[in-house]
Design an enzyme around this catalytic site. Structure first.
Site, PDB file in Angstrom:
ATOM      1  N   ASP A 165       0.850  -1.178   0.000  1.00  0.00           N
ATOM      2  CA  ASP A 165       0.000   0.000   0.000  1.00  0.00           C
ATOM      3  C   ASP A 165       0.899   1.246   0.000  1.00  0.00           C
ATOM      4  O   ASP A 165       2.098   1.153   0.253  1.00  0.00           O
ATOM      5  CB  ASP A 165      -0.871  -0.078   1.261  1.00  0.00           C
ATOM      6  CG  ASP A 165      -1.725   1.154   1.459  1.00  0.00           C
ATOM      7  OD1 ASP A 165      -2.364   1.589   0.496  1.00  0.00           O
ATOM      8  OD2 ASP A 165      -1.750   1.684   2.593  1.00  0.00           O
ATOM      9  N   ASP A 193      -0.406   4.990   1.084  1.00  0.00           N
ATOM     10  CA  ASP A 193      -0.720   5.917   2.168  1.00  0.00           C
ATOM     11  C   ASP A 193      -0.607   5.240   3.531  1.00  0.00           C
ATOM     12  O   ASP A 193      -1.204   4.177   3.761  1.00  0.00           O
ATOM     13  CB  ASP A 193      -2.127   6.477   1.990  1.00  0.00           C
ATOM     14  CG  ASP A 193      -2.252   7.291   0.714  1.00  0.00           C
ATOM     15  OD1 ASP A 193      -2.043   8.511   0.768  1.00  0.00           O
ATOM     16  OD2 ASP A 193      -2.515   6.685  -0.345  1.00  0.00           O
TER      17      ASP A 193
END
Length: 203
Positions: free
Chosen positions: A2, A4
């Site tokens: 991922d 963020d």
């Protein structure tokens, strides 16, 4: 992995919201979405709508705010030195993720795309939303493209929408994650240091 709160320390949508003067409202929806309380795609569209009218230059400002999570470059460089491929799949936006990915020297990446008309955000997205299903599909697709068995894959993330790819990868890691992710992931890292991922690969 991922992007963020995983590859980087910030939530880009929250930073854009701050520039737009809607930071608190957007951050609250982000929190609920990452905890799995509301549908991610619905939450994303709701937050992006609050960005309508924002000039494209706001993406430049937010990009300048982005800081890489400690250990991020070390992890990526070490994996590359051993012939690994590193990619990110993000619920964020290509307008910012493209530059983050290039700075990090990533091999592959995908993200959402903001609709921009006359230099301003319309408050809508272009194309399909990067959901938990798209994250999982990206892991599978990239493994296939590079000829990597799923038994040699690793997935790292912090939000509920990362759970399918964390569950499918041979090594799935919840990184400084929301409680629902910690509860479901086979492994977790609580320290904000992506270099800790290598500890699992040495075992």
């Amino acid at each position: 992995m991922d992007v963020d709160s995983t590859l980087i320390n910030e939530e880009v949508i929250d930073e854009l919201g701050d520039v737009a003067g809607a930071g608190d409202r957007i951050a609250e929806v982000t929190k609920r979405a990452m905890n799995g309380e509301i549908d991610f795609a619905e939450a994303l569209r709701e937050r992006v709508a609050l960005l309508a009218g924002l000039p494209l230059e706001a993406c430049d400002e937010v990009y300048r705010r982005v800081t890489f999570t400690p250990g991020a470059h070390y992890l990526i460089d070490t994996l590359h030195a051993h012939g690994w491929k590193v990619g990110v799949v993000s619920g964020g936006f290509h307008e910012i993720v493209d530059r983050i990915a290039e700075d990090a020297g990533l091999d592959v990446w995908t993200a959402n795309r903001l609709e921009i008309v006359d230099g301003r955000l319309t408050g809508r997205l272009v194309g399909d939303v990067v959901t938990k299903d798209v994250k999982l599909a990206s892991l599978r697709r990239w493994a296939g493209e590079y000829g990597i068995p799923m038994g040699q894959t690793v997935a790292v993330g912090d939000g509920a929408n990362d759970l399918p790819m964390i569950g499918e990868a041979a090594l799935g890691i919840a990184f400084c994650a929301k409680q629902c992710v910690r509860d479901a992931a086979p492994h977790e890292i609580d320290e904000r240091n992506l270099g800790k991922v290598l500890d699992f690969l040495h075992k």
